[in-house]
Design a protein around this motif. Structure first.
Motif, PDB file in Angstrom:
ATOM      1  N   THR A 118       0.830  -1.205   0.000  1.00 41.13           N
ATOM      2  CA  THR A 118       0.000   0.000   0.000  1.00 41.13           C
ATOM      3  C   THR A 118       0.862   1.251   0.000  1.00 41.13           C
ATOM      4  N   ILE A 119       1.910   1.248   0.804  1.00 36.13           N
ATOM      5  CA  ILE A 119       2.820   2.393   0.838  1.00 36.13           C
ATOM      6  C   ILE A 119       3.509   2.580  -0.514  1.00 36.13           C
ATOM      7  N   ALA A 120       3.785   1.475  -1.210  1.00 36.63           N
ATOM      8  CA  ALA A 120       4.457   1.545  -2.516  1.00 36.63           C
ATOM      9  C   ALA A 120       3.573   2.174  -3.589  1.00 36.63           C
ATOM     10  N   MET A 121       2.296   2.393  -3.306  1.00 33.26           N
ATOM     11  CA  MET A 121       1.431   3.105  -4.251  1.00 33.26           C
ATOM     12  C   MET A 121       1.934   4.519  -4.512  1.00 33.26           C
ATOM     13  N   ALA A 122       2.864   4.988  -3.699  1.00 33.32           N
ATOM     14  CA  ALA A 122       3.485   6.296  -3.931  1.00 33.32           C
ATOM     15  C   ALA A 122       4.154   6.362  -5.304  1.00 33.32           C
ATOM     16  N   PHE A 123       4.516   5.197  -5.855  1.00 34.81           N
ATOM     17  CA  PHE A 123       5.209   5.161  -7.152  1.00 34.81           C
ATOM     18  C   PHE A 123       4.256   5.011  -8.331  1.00 34.81           C
ATOM     19  N   VAL A 124       2.946   4.951  -8.073  1.00 37.18           N
ATOM     20  CA  VAL A 124       1.969   4.829  -9.164  1.00 37.18           C
ATOM     21  C   VAL A 124       1.643   6.234  -9.658  1.00 37.18           C
ATOM     22  N   THR A 125       2.428   6.703 -10.577  1.00 38.51           N
ATOM     23  CA  THR A 125       2.246   8.036 -11.151  1.00 38.51           C
ATOM     24  C   THR A 125       1.992   7.922 -12.645  1.00 38.51           C
ATOM     25  N   GLY A 126       1.516   9.003 -13.234  1.00 40.53           N
ATOM     26  CA  GLY A 126       1.262   9.027 -14.676  1.00 40.53           C
ATOM     27  C   GLY A 126       0.266   7.965 -15.084  1.00 40.53           C
ATOM     28  N   ASP A 127       0.647   7.136 -16.077  1.00 39.10           N
ATOM     29  CA  ASP A 127      -0.258   6.105 -16.594  1.00 39.10           C
ATOM     30  C   ASP A 127       0.159   4.704 -16.164  1.00 39.10           C
ATOM     31  N   ARG A 128       0.793   4.559 -15.002  1.00 39.28           N
ATOM     32  CA  ARG A 128       1.297   3.263 -14.534  1.00 39.28           C
ATOM     33  C   ARG A 128       0.180   2.414 -13.923  1.00 39.28           C
ATOM     34  N   TYR A 129      -0.818   2.131 -14.705  1.00 36.02           N
ATOM     35  CA  TYR A 129      -1.964   1.386 -14.197  1.00 36.02           C
ATOM     36  C   TYR A 129      -1.611  -0.066 -13.903  1.00 36.02           C
ATOM     37  N   LEU A 130      -0.650  -0.639 -14.623  1.00 44.27           N
ATOM     38  CA  LEU A 130      -0.247  -2.022 -14.367  1.00 44.27           C
ATOM     39  C   LEU A 130       0.470  -2.146 -13.019  1.00 44.27           C
ATOM     40  N   LEU A 131       1.325  -1.194 -12.685  1.00 41.07           N
ATOM     41  CA  LEU A 131       1.986  -1.193 -11.386  1.00 41.07           C
ATOM     42  C   LEU A 131       0.956  -1.052 -10.272  1.00 41.07           C
TER      43      LEU A 131
END
Length: 463
Positions: free
Chosen positions: A125-138
């Motif tokens: 959940t904390i790693a969601m910090a890296f879901v930026t732009g169009d990174r829907y797969l991440l």
């Protein structure tokens, strides 16, 4: 000929639990409810939908998007991406959670399992910090890890319940834990609401998206931090099988699960209750999980309106859980859950008729949900504890958890398919009625006292 049941009733009282131990158990509900409320119920649906729409080539902040994304080469409407993710996560939990439960039953260190699952989910959940732009797969991959870990931790957590009190105490214990969870989830959501109110820029959709992402991250931090308390206060209460086990816990767990799968037919009434729960709780979890997406995409409500409504639900659910718990003392948990399903049917009908861009009716409906939500879930959990053969709490709660705490799959799948076919969230909502109606009929048909005795347990005085 009528079925004759000749059970062996276990009258041995459970080992006494301390007030500190029970409080530690309650606090894990406080810890994990931040993920359920802030992430699943409010922010993640709109957040991942927006990220998927960006990947589909839609403009940020656009009123509508007909674009598609192609994970693994499969064409999916951007608006259906999140419901499909939920369905995929529960497909995976079908294999994971019963195994986790079997391992918990064979382990003398259940607290380590609880901590490992909780910290894995919190980290994702904390790693969601890296879901930026169009990174829907991440974002989708991190959600799968977090949601499966969330379910695994709940399996281990629930398996402590039968060890904390006798048949007449568990409804109250379960209700208090669930009620405290609503307070914890509501408090973090209130803090996020304050942050969004202060920091949001109405004409800057990128700022709104960033605030949603950091709100999701805050839930992971909250989850990890407060998990430290139950890990310190709970006591290890290993079963006889766990104490006798001298081999590898993992392989022993798989063997025990295989034996249980062969022997489970000896408890058909327990399975029948579980089937009823899987159906009606699928509907409940779908409403919880997709409420924010329905509010933003169909009713065109502001994010602040959704958060205020969810806050209202959280704090009213605290009282609702305790109130329905008190009602269960008078008429029994089984009848109380049946009553709650009638009320849920009314909620779906009312939600279908809600006008767009009208926040007040949406909030009123949220208040009604709050009054019935906590009790229906807490009492289902305690009622199921009466139907589990002694020593197999983890395994059976593994099956139970497949459709609990946001891991339902038929409801989101039906909702996503109907939207893809009709482009209407309202029509998708109507499809959920079947879960409450069929669930009510199945639960009403369970001879609950006979089911408890057949599992080798002593029924509470009032059912």
């Amino acid at each position: 000929m009528a079925e004759t049941v000749t059970p062996t009733v276990d009258d041995t009282p459970p080992p006494a639990s301390t007030r500190r131990e029970r409080r530690g158990w309650y606090i894990y509900d406080w810890a994990n409810s931040a993920f359920q409320t802030t992430v699943i119920t409010v922010f993640l649906g709109p957040f991942l939908t927006t990220v998927a729409e960006l990947a589909a080539g839609c403009e940020l902040g656009a009123d509508s998007c007909d674009g598609s994304v192609y994970p693994l080469g499969i064409k999916i409407a951007a608006g259906s991406y999140y419901p499909y993710l939920i369905s995929l996560s529960v497909f995976l939990t079908v294999f994971v959670l019963p195994v986790i439960g079997a391992i918990a039953d064979r382990s003398a260190h259940k607290k380590r399992l609880l901590g490992g699952a909780a910290f894995t989910g919190a980290g994702a959940t904390i790693a969601m910090a890296f879901v930026t732009g169009d990174r829907y797969l991440l974002g989708g991959a991190l959600f799968l890890v977090a949601n499966i870990s969330f379910g695994a931790a709940i399996v281990v957590y629930n398996s402590f319940l039968p060890q904390l009190g006798g048949p007449d105490e568990r409804d109250g214990i379960s209700s208090r834990g669930w009620a405290l969870g609503y307070l914890g989830g509501g408090l973090l959501l209130a803090l996020n609401l304050v942050a969004i109110t202060v920091l949001d820029e109405g004409d800057n959709p990128q700022r709104t998206l960033d605030l949603a992402r950091w709100s999701i991250v805050s839930a992971g931090v909250w989850w990890a931090l407060f998990t430290l308390v139950p890990l310190r206060w709970l006591r290890e209460r290993p079963s006889v099988a766990a104490l006798a086990s001298g081999g590898n816990v993992l392989t022993d767990g798989f063997r025990q699960l295989a034996r249980t799968m062969r022997e489970v037919k000896a408890y058909p009434l327990t399975l029948y209750f579980l089937l009823a729960f899987l159906v009606y709780n699928d509907g409940i979890q779908t409403v919880i999980t997709l409420a924010s997406q329905y509010g933003t995409e169909e009713l065109r409500l502001e994010q602040s309106t959704l958060i205020i409504t969810i806050l209202l639900v959280q704090f009213l659910a605290f009282g609702g859980a305790l109130s329905l718990g008190a009602l269960a003392k008078r008429i029994g948990a089984w009848k109380t859950v049946l009553l709650s399903l009638v009320l849920w049917t009314g909620v779906i009908i009312a939600a279908f008729r809600l006008p767009a861009e009208a926040p007040v009716p949406f909030m009123v409906l949220g208040a009604a949900i709050g009054l019935v939500l906590g009790g229906s879930q807490a009492l289902s959990r305690s009622l199921f504890s009466q139907l589990i053969p002694a020593g197999k709490e983890g395994e059976y709660y593994g099956f139970y958890e497949i459709s609990d705490k946001g891991t339902s799959w038929l409801g989101p799948l039906a909702f996503g398919l109907v939207f893809q076919l009709t482009s209407s969230y309202r029509v998708g909502l109507v499809s959920l009625l079947i879960f409450f109606v069929v669930g009510f009929l199945l639960l009403a048909a369970v001879p609950i006292r006979r089911a408890i005795v057949a599992a080798g347990n002593t029924p509470p005085r009032v059912l």
